[in-house]
Design an enzyme around this catalytic site. Structure first.
Site, PDB file in Angstrom:
ATOM      1  N   ASN A  88       0.850  -1.190   0.000  1.00 15.74           N
ATOM      2  CA  ASN A  88       0.000   0.000   0.000  1.00 15.74           C
ATOM      3  C   ASN A  88       0.887   1.242   0.000  1.00 15.74           C
ATOM      4  O   ASN A  88       1.945   1.257   0.639  1.00 15.74           O
ATOM      5  CB  ASN A  88      -0.915   0.006   1.229  1.00 15.74           C
ATOM      6  CG  ASN A  88      -2.003  -1.047   1.134  1.00 15.74           C
ATOM      7  OD1 ASN A  88      -2.549  -1.293   0.067  1.00 15.74           O
ATOM      8  ND2 ASN A  88      -2.308  -1.698   2.248  1.00 15.74           N
ATOM      9  N   HIS A 101       6.334  -1.697   3.559  1.00 18.15           N
ATOM     10  CA  HIS A 101       6.099  -3.101   3.934  1.00 18.15           C
ATOM     11  C   HIS A 101       5.383  -3.832   2.819  1.00 18.15           C
ATOM     12  O   HIS A 101       4.534  -3.271   2.144  1.00 18.15           O
ATOM     13  CB  HIS A 101       5.312  -3.219   5.247  1.00 18.15           C
ATOM     14  CG  HIS A 101       4.090  -2.358   5.329  1.00 18.15           C
ATOM     15  ND1 HIS A 101       4.137  -1.003   5.546  1.00 18.15           N
ATOM     16  CD2 HIS A 101       2.774  -2.672   5.217  1.00 18.15           C
ATOM     17  CE1 HIS A 101       2.916  -0.506   5.585  1.00 18.15           C
ATOM     18  NE2 HIS A 101       2.063  -1.500   5.372  1.00 18.15           N
TER      19      HIS A 101
HETATM   20  P1  5GP Z   1      -0.942  -0.906   5.802  1.00 20.11           P
HETATM   21  O1  5GP Z   1      -2.407  -0.627   5.909  1.00 20.11           O
HETATM   22  O2  5GP Z   1      -0.094   0.242   6.278  1.00 20.11           O
HETATM   23  O3  5GP Z   1      -0.535  -1.406   4.437  1.00 20.11           O
HETATM   24  O4  5GP Z   1      -0.665  -2.125   6.747  1.00 20.11           O
HETATM   25  C1  5GP Z   1      -0.241  -2.006   8.054  1.00 20.11           C
HETATM   26  C2  5GP Z   1      -0.442  -3.352   8.700  1.00 20.11           C
HETATM   27  O5  5GP Z   1       0.297  -3.364   9.905  1.00 20.11           O
HETATM   28  C3  5GP Z   1      -1.902  -3.662   9.043  1.00 20.11           C
HETATM   29  O6  5GP Z   1      -2.300  -4.860   8.400  1.00 20.11           O
HETATM   30  C4  5GP Z   1      -1.884  -3.782  10.566  1.00 20.11           C
HETATM   31  O7  5GP Z   1      -2.729  -4.809  11.045  1.00 20.11           O
HETATM   32  C5  5GP Z   1      -0.423  -4.057  10.872  1.00 20.11           C
HETATM   33  N1  5GP Z   1       0.019  -3.529  12.153  1.00 20.11           N
HETATM   34  C6  5GP Z   1      -0.209  -2.278  12.642  1.00 20.11           C
HETATM   35  N2  5GP Z   1       0.362  -2.120  13.845  1.00 20.11           N
HETATM   36  C7  5GP Z   1       0.984  -3.303  14.117  1.00 20.11           C
HETATM   37  C8  5GP Z   1       1.751  -3.756  15.245  1.00 20.11           C
HETATM   38  O8  5GP Z   1       1.985  -3.049  16.227  1.00 20.11           O
HETATM   39  N3  5GP Z   1       2.229  -5.036  15.196  1.00 20.11           N
HETATM   40  C9  5GP Z   1       2.003  -5.853  14.110  1.00 20.11           C
HETATM   41  N4  5GP Z   1       2.515  -7.086  14.159  1.00 20.11           N
HETATM   42  N5  5GP Z   1       1.288  -5.448  13.046  1.00 20.11           N
HETATM   43  C10 5GP Z   1       0.777  -4.194  13.043  1.00 20.11           C
END
Ligand code: 5GP
Length: 113
Positions: A88, A101
């Site tokens: 994303n 990521h």
């Molecule tokens: P994005 O929406 O930025 O592409 O994805 C971020 C991802 O990080 C989400 O799927 C969310 O569940 C995950 N995430 C957010 N905070 C944490 C955290 O503190 N620990 C872990 N393991 N995952 C996280």
């Protein structure tokens, strides 16, 4: 200097997470809120805020992230059944964490995009 974020804290083990793989360049850990039976995140250890910030000098790093994602897919037995890698980028994509990521998703039939 880029501001720290929750993923940098995971790399530095300041906050707990289920780390599946880590080396000098990257870390792989379980997503805290899995969107599929298999859901891992592959991140660079250094802060790159989003895909928009990758530079030519990062090409080996990005390749290493992709190769590791494939290795994780093999390890988690979704290599043959299929999986999806998602990056994303910025608000309209839903990017929450300002640290590049790759999501690895699999373990079920994923909805078409
Ligand atoms: P994005 O929406 O930025 O592409 O994805 C971020 C991802 O990080 C989400 O799927 C969310 O569940 C995950 N995430 C957010 N905070 C944490 C955290 O503190 N620990 C872990 N393991 N995952 C996280």
């Amino acid at each position: 200097m880029k501001k720290n974020n929750v993923f940098k804290d995971i790399v530095e083990k300041k906050i707990p997470s289920e780390i599946l793989y880590q080396d000098k360049k990257i870390t792989v850990f379980s997503d805290i809120s899995p969107k599929a039976p298999v859901h891992f995140l592959v991140i660079p250890n250094k802060i790159i805020p989003s895909l928009n910030y990758i530079k030519k000098r990062d090409k080996n790093l990005i390749f290493h992230m992709l190769r590791t994602a494939i290795a994780i897919a093999k390890k988690k037995k979704i290599y043959r059944t299929g999986y999806r890698l998602i990056i994303n980028c910025n608000k309209n994509s839903g990017q929450e964490v300002p640290h590049l990521h790759i999501h690895i998703l699999g373990g079920k039939k994923l909805p078409s995009i």
